[in-house]
Design a protein around this motif. Sequence first.
Motif, mmCIF file in Angstrom:
data_model
loop_
_atom_site.group_PDB
_atom_site.id
_atom_site.type_symbol
_atom_site.label_atom_id
_atom_site.label_comp_id
_atom_site.label_asym_id
_atom_site.label_seq_id
_atom_site.Cartn_x
_atom_site.Cartn_y
_atom_site.Cartn_z
ATOM 1 N N ILE A 53 15.178 26.111 -1.126
ATOM 2 C CA ILE A 53 13.960 25.122 -0.932
ATOM 3 C C ILE A 53 12.684 25.771 -1.225
ATOM 4 N N ILE A 74 8.678 20.896 -1.988
ATOM 5 C CA ILE A 74 8.304 20.037 -0.729
ATOM 6 C C ILE A 74 6.694 19.668 -1.044
ATOM 7 N N ILE A 98 14.946 17.573 -2.524
ATOM 8 C CA ILE A 98 14.859 18.580 -1.429
ATOM 9 C C ILE A 98 15.941 18.906 -1.054
#
Length: 144
Positions: free
Chosen positions: A43, A48, A111
């Motif tokens: 991630i 994000i 994500i």
Amino acid sequence: MLKNSEDLKRASYWAFVIIALITIPVFFSGTQAVAVVENLPNISESIIHEHREIAEQTLIALEILGLISLAGLFLFRGLKKSPIWFTISLLVFAIISTGLASWTGVREGVIRHTEVRGELKFLMLNETQSDVQKGLQTGHEHSH
């Protein structure tokens, strides 16, 4: 069944107002979600950030849609029919808002579903080559 399309229009206006209200806590739940996913493997901050940027645009669009719908409910409450220009304008804005909301959901899926990232390059708009290389070298794309 509804008597005429005016009943359906007014029900749609109310639905847009309710959606606008629901969107506020949904948007702010993203802050807690970041705390959960930011330290997971694969991630990156860029993924994000991209999701949050689109989510902000979606929030704004849906809030405007709700406000316009609410204004229409009150401005045209005494009329037998809403003006066609208003209905068409609201419909166009609703389609745009729905598209933004859909794209926000797609970005959220990127994500958590790392398996689609390599196959669907268009989903990786802000992912840099260095982010990808870091993730391959360390097994963890997120850096502090």
